[in-house]
Design a protein around this motif. Structure first.
Motif, PDB file in Angstrom:
ATOM      1  N   PHE A   1       0.799  -1.229   0.000  1.00 48.04           N
ATOM      2  CA  PHE A   1       0.000   0.000   0.000  1.00 48.04           C
ATOM      3  C   PHE A   1       0.830   1.275   0.000  1.00 48.04           C
ATOM      4  O   PHE A   1       0.276   2.370   0.023  1.00 48.04           O
ATOM      5  N   GLY A   2       2.134   1.137  -0.017  1.00 46.29           N
ATOM      6  CA  GLY A   2       2.965   2.327  -0.093  1.00 46.29           C
ATOM      7  C   GLY A   2       3.526   2.732   1.258  1.00 46.29           C
ATOM      8  O   GLY A   2       3.346   2.042   2.259  1.00 46.29           O
ATOM      9  N   PRO A   3       4.210   3.876   1.306  1.00 50.70           N
ATOM     10  CA  PRO A   3       4.921   4.298   2.518  1.00 50.70           C
ATOM     11  C   PRO A   3       4.003   4.430   3.724  1.00 50.70           C
ATOM     12  O   PRO A   3       2.806   4.698   3.608  1.00 50.70           O
ATOM     13  N   ASN A   4       4.586   4.243   4.891  1.00 44.51           N
ATOM     14  CA  ASN A   4       3.887   4.387   6.159  1.00 44.51           C
ATOM     15  C   ASN A   4       3.297   5.797   6.252  1.00 44.51           C
ATOM     16  O   ASN A   4       4.029   6.785   6.184  1.00 44.51           O
ATOM     17  N   PRO A   5       1.976   5.947   6.398  1.00 40.85           N
ATOM     18  CA  PRO A   5       1.384   7.287   6.460  1.00 40.85           C
ATOM     19  C   PRO A   5       1.847   8.090   7.667  1.00 40.85           C
ATOM     20  O   PRO A   5       1.716   9.317   7.676  1.00 40.85           O
ATOM     21  N   PHE A   6       2.404   7.423   8.669  1.00 44.11           N
ATOM     22  CA  PHE A   6       2.894   8.120   9.853  1.00 44.11           C
ATOM     23  C   PHE A   6       4.398   8.406   9.784  1.00 44.11           C
ATOM     24  O   PHE A   6       5.014   8.731  10.793  1.00 44.11           O
ATOM     25  N   GLY A   7       4.977   8.273   8.601  1.00 43.93           N
ATOM     26  CA  GLY A   7       6.395   8.570   8.445  1.00 43.93           C
ATOM     27  C   GLY A   7       7.271   7.551   9.140  1.00 43.93           C
ATOM     28  O   GLY A   7       7.156   6.347   8.897  1.00 43.93           O
ATOM     29  N   ASN A   8       8.134   8.011  10.039  1.00 41.56           N
ATOM     30  CA  ASN A   8       9.053   7.111  10.736  1.00 41.56           C
ATOM     31  C   ASN A   8       8.449   6.488  11.983  1.00 41.56           C
ATOM     32  O   ASN A   8       9.108   5.684  12.650  1.00 41.56           O
ATOM     33  N   LEU A   9       7.236   6.840  12.300  1.00 39.85           N
ATOM     34  CA  LEU A   9       6.592   6.289  13.492  1.00 39.85           C
ATOM     35  C   LEU A   9       5.949   4.946  13.177  1.00 39.85           C
ATOM     36  O   LEU A   9       5.073   4.857  12.317  1.00 39.85           O
ATOM     37  N   ASN A  10       6.361   3.909  13.872  1.00 44.47           N
ATOM     38  CA  ASN A  10       5.736   2.595  13.742  1.00 44.47           C
ATOM     39  C   ASN A  10       4.639   2.490  14.802  1.00 44.47           C
ATOM     40  O   ASN A  10       4.919   2.342  15.989  1.00 44.47           O
ATOM     41  N   VAL A  11       3.401   2.635  14.369  1.00 45.98           N
ATOM     42  CA  VAL A  11       2.280   2.641  15.309  1.00 45.98           C
ATOM     43  C   VAL A  11       2.240   1.357  16.126  1.00 45.98           C
ATOM     44  O   VAL A  11       1.818   1.365  17.290  1.00 45.98           O
ATOM     45  N   HIS A  12       2.674   0.257  15.534  1.00 43.55           N
ATOM     46  CA  HIS A  12       2.662  -1.021  16.253  1.00 43.55           C
ATOM     47  C   HIS A  12       3.457  -0.934  17.551  1.00 43.55           C
ATOM     48  O   HIS A  12       3.109  -1.595  18.543  1.00 43.55           O
ATOM     49  N   ASP A  13       4.500  -0.103  17.586  1.00 45.76           N
ATOM     50  CA  ASP A  13       5.296   0.029  18.799  1.00 45.76           C
ATOM     51  C   ASP A  13       4.511   0.672  19.938  1.00 45.76           C
ATOM     52  O   ASP A  13       4.914   0.598  21.099  1.00 45.76           O
ATOM     53  N   LEU A  14       3.401   1.318  19.613  1.00 41.61           N
ATOM     54  CA  LEU A  14       2.596   2.005  20.627  1.00 41.61           C
ATOM     55  C   LEU A  14       1.413   1.165  21.088  1.00 41.61           C
ATOM     56  O   LEU A  14       0.699   1.561  22.012  1.00 41.61           O
ATOM     57  N   TRP A  15       1.195   0.029  20.445  1.00 43.49           N
ATOM     58  CA  TRP A  15       0.054  -0.816  20.774  1.00 43.49           C
ATOM     59  C   TRP A  15       0.432  -1.863  21.807  1.00 43.49           C
ATOM     60  O   TRP A  15       1.598  -2.263  21.925  1.00 43.49           O
ATOM     61  N   TYR A  16      -0.576  -2.337  22.538  1.00 44.02           N
ATOM     62  CA  TYR A  16      -0.411  -3.453  23.461  1.00 44.02           C
ATOM     63  C   TYR A  16      -1.081  -4.684  22.855  1.00 44.02           C
ATOM     64  O   TYR A  16      -2.141  -4.585  22.241  1.00 44.02           O
ATOM     65  N   ASP A  17      -0.469  -5.828  23.047  1.00 47.63           N
ATOM     66  CA  ASP A  17      -1.063  -7.060  22.525  1.00 47.63           C
ATOM     67  C   ASP A  17      -1.256  -8.097  23.636  1.00 47.63           C
ATOM     68  O   ASP A  17      -1.286  -9.298  23.385  1.00 47.63           O
ATOM     69  N   ASP A  18      -1.388  -7.606  24.882  1.00 46.39           N
ATOM     70  CA  ASP A  18      -1.620  -8.518  25.998  1.00 46.39           C
ATOM     71  C   ASP A  18      -3.086  -8.950  26.028  1.00 46.39           C
ATOM     72  O   ASP A  18      -3.913  -8.473  25.245  1.00 46.39           O
ATOM     73  N   ALA A  19      -3.414  -9.861  26.919  1.00 51.44           N
ATOM     74  CA  ALA A  19      -4.760 -10.423  26.974  1.00 51.44           C
ATOM     75  C   ALA A  19      -5.781  -9.352  27.330  1.00 51.44           C
ATOM     76  O   ALA A  19      -5.526  -8.477  28.166  1.00 51.44           O
ATOM     77  N   ARG A  20      -6.942  -9.434  26.670  1.00 47.18           N
ATOM     78  CA  ARG A  20      -8.030  -8.486  26.902  1.00 47.18           C
ATOM     79  C   ARG A  20      -9.328  -9.075  26.391  1.00 47.18           C
ATOM     80  O   ARG A  20      -9.330 -10.005  25.583  1.00 47.18           O
ATOM     81  N   ALA A  21     -10.449  -8.522  26.823  1.00 46.63           N
ATOM     82  CA  ALA A  21     -11.748  -8.985  26.359  1.00 46.63           C
ATOM     83  C   ALA A  21     -11.995  -8.518  24.929  1.00 46.63           C
ATOM     84  O   ALA A  21     -11.496  -7.466  24.513  1.00 46.63           O
ATOM     85  N   GLU A  22     -12.767  -9.287  24.191  1.00 47.43           N
ATOM     86  CA  GLU A  22     -13.196  -8.849  22.862  1.00 47.43           C
ATOM     87  C   GLU A  22     -14.362  -7.898  23.062  1.00 47.43           C
ATOM     88  O   GLU A  22     -15.347  -8.240  23.712  1.00 47.43           O
ATOM     89  N   PRO A  23     -14.265  -6.653  22.560  1.00 47.96           N
ATOM     90  CA  PRO A  23     -15.261  -5.621  22.906  1.00 47.96           C
ATOM     91  C   PRO A  23     -16.707  -6.019  22.640  1.00 47.96           C
ATOM     92  O   PRO A  23     -17.571  -5.853  23.512  1.00 47.96           O
ATOM     93  N   GLY A  24     -16.989  -6.525  21.446  1.00 48.61           N
ATOM     94  CA  GLY A  24     -18.367  -6.876  21.124  1.00 48.61           C
ATOM     95  C   GLY A  24     -18.898  -7.972  22.021  1.00 48.61           C
ATOM     96  O   GLY A  24     -20.051  -7.905  22.488  1.00 48.61           O
ATOM     97  N   ASP A  25     -18.100  -8.999  22.285  1.00 58.84           N
ATOM     98  CA  ASP A  25     -18.536 -10.087  23.158  1.00 58.84           C
ATOM     99  C   ASP A  25     -18.784  -9.581  24.579  1.00 58.84           C
ATOM    100  O   ASP A  25     -19.770  -9.965  25.228  1.00 58.84           O
TER     101      ASP A  25
END
Length: 300
Positions: free
Chosen positions: A224-248
């Motif tokens: 899809f082309g260059p990162n729209p946030f430039g040099n910022l990797n948004v993934h580095d700001l996310w958490y991937d620990d256990a959590r509830a699924e919002p809809g459920d």
């Protein structure tokens, strides 16, 4: 990388993502057939002076700014605009925008008389936002009450102190927020919203699921082309620990939940996404198709 109790201004960390989203709202507003109108967004980008987003705003063809991400931001913004409109048409007169960032809905939507809009975000983000709005002489179209409090802290106390009435229905939005919260704060957010919500209250959130990792971001840039946030990797700001699924979680706590795909919404808004790369890996396509916007109403 994130740390416990970290903070930011509008050009660092999570704050920079709010500035990026404002950039793409500004671009969508300039489209010949825009899905939304946000004349305030460009003010924030110009005032922040961040080179990457200023370049995108001045040269929309740069940094992949006309790609899939930009269209999704238009779709997302319109979804939440329509959510709030549906809420006030049902008689709701208090709204809470969680992690409000550079959201200008308190100024650009045609709120009904008596509407109170609470905005919650980091102190330096709100300070920047309020300064820009004041400089331009912006006038809110609702009773706007901005609360400088971290969503990992006791924000319900600040909200009720500011006048929020748990005995009346409310409209809640969690737009572009959930992955930026640790799992414990994520789940506490829903518990607090539920505890503050009278029957007839409603909530909207975007749910992109778990399992996004660096591999997916690398694939996105390739296709899809260059990162729209430039040099910022948004993934580095996310958490991937256990959590509830919002809809459920909402369904289990007496909320009626509706999910809709961004692809379906884009078609509804007259901007169908039909130009995905033909060689897009099935794994990435599956991740994109799992994305959903959630709207929910607490049972009366």
């Amino acid at each position: 990388m994130r740390t416990d109790g970290d903070s930011w201004d509008i050009v660092t960390s999570v704050g920079l993502t709010a500035l990026g989203v404002a950039t793409f709202r500004a671009l969508e507003t300039l489209d010949p057939e825009p899905m939304i109108h946000d004349d305030f967004a460009a003010w924030f980008v110009e005032a922040a002076g961040e080179p990457h987003f200023q370049q995108i705003l001045g040269e929309p063809a740069s940094a992949g700014s006309g790609g899939l991400f930009g269209r999704f931001m238009g779709v997302r913004t319109r979804f939440f605009d329509e959510f709030f409109a549906a809420a006030w048409q049902q008689g709701v007169r208090q709204a809470v925008i969680l992690a409000s960032g550079l959201d200008a809905r308190a100024y650009r939507l045609d709120w009904p008389a008596g509407m109170v809009v609470y905005e919650i975000d980091q102190p330096r983000v709100l300070e920047f936002k309020d300064g820009v709005l004041a400089e331009h002489g912006a006038v809110a179209t609702a009773d706007r009450r901005a609360l400088a409090v971290d969503l990992r802290d006791d924000w319900p106390a600040a909200l009720t102190t500011a006048g929020f009435d748990p005995g009346r229905p409310a409209a809640w939005s969690a737009e572009g927020l959930l992955p930026f919260l640790p799992g414990s704060a994520h789940d506490a957010l829903f518990e607090r919203i539920d505890g503050l919500s009278e029957p007839g209250s409603c909530m909207a959130a975007d749910d992109f699921g778990r399992g996004m990792d660096q591999r997916h971001f690398d694939m996105e840039e390739k296709f899809f082309g260059p990162n729209p946030f430039g040099n910022l990797n948004v993934h580095d700001l996310w958490y991937d620990d256990a959590r509830a699924e919002p809809g459920d979680w909402l369904s289990r706590h007496d909320w009626s939940v509706h999910r809709v795909s961004p692809f379906d919404l884009a078609a509804t808004y007259g901007r169908p996404i039909t130009d995905l790369p033909s060689d897009l890996p099935a794994e990435l396509l599956d991740r994109l198709q799992q994305a959903a916007y959630i709207s929910a109403e607490k049972h009366r």
